[in-house]
Design a protein around this motif. Structure first.
Motif: not given
Length: 120
Positions: A111-114, A106-108, A116-120, A76-83
């Protein structure tokens, strides 16, 4: 005494954790417990909304890093929004922006493509 308010929403494809207040050594334990529960999922996908986070110290940052690593280890992963503010400075100073790339929404972030990694 600092306060950290934690709100968890369960969506079909991820968990959204909203933080408001200050994340430091005194408020970190409840967040770590929250992440521990969410990380029990087969493929834990967690989006943390830190828009309301006024402060984050190294203990709080370590909780985010540790939970991110555990989530990725389980696929899975853990992502931050609103930093912004103190957390943005802390991620820049510690050169951890690559671990927590900036997601604008949240919508961005969902996108769990792959892994880790950055925004699509």
């Amino acid at each position: 005494m600092t306060d950290l308010f934690i709100d968890v929403r369960h969506l079909p494809d991820c968990h959204v954790v909203q933080l408001d207040g200050e994340l430091d050594r005194t408020t970190q334990p409840p967040l770590a417990q929250t992440f521990d529960r969410l990380l029990r999922a087969d493929t834990p996908k967690i989006v943390v909304d830190v828009t309301g986070l006024a402060f984050c110290d190294s203990g709080g940052l370590w909780t985010l890093i540790s939970s991110q690593r555990q989530a990725e280890a389980r696929g899975g992963g853990l992502r931050l929004i609103g930093v912004q503010g103190a957390l943005a400075r802390l991620l820049t100073i510690t050169q951890l922006v690559h671990l927590f790339p900036p997601y604008r929404s949240l919508a961005e972030a969902r996108t769990w493509a792959g892994s880790g990694g950055g925004p699509a």
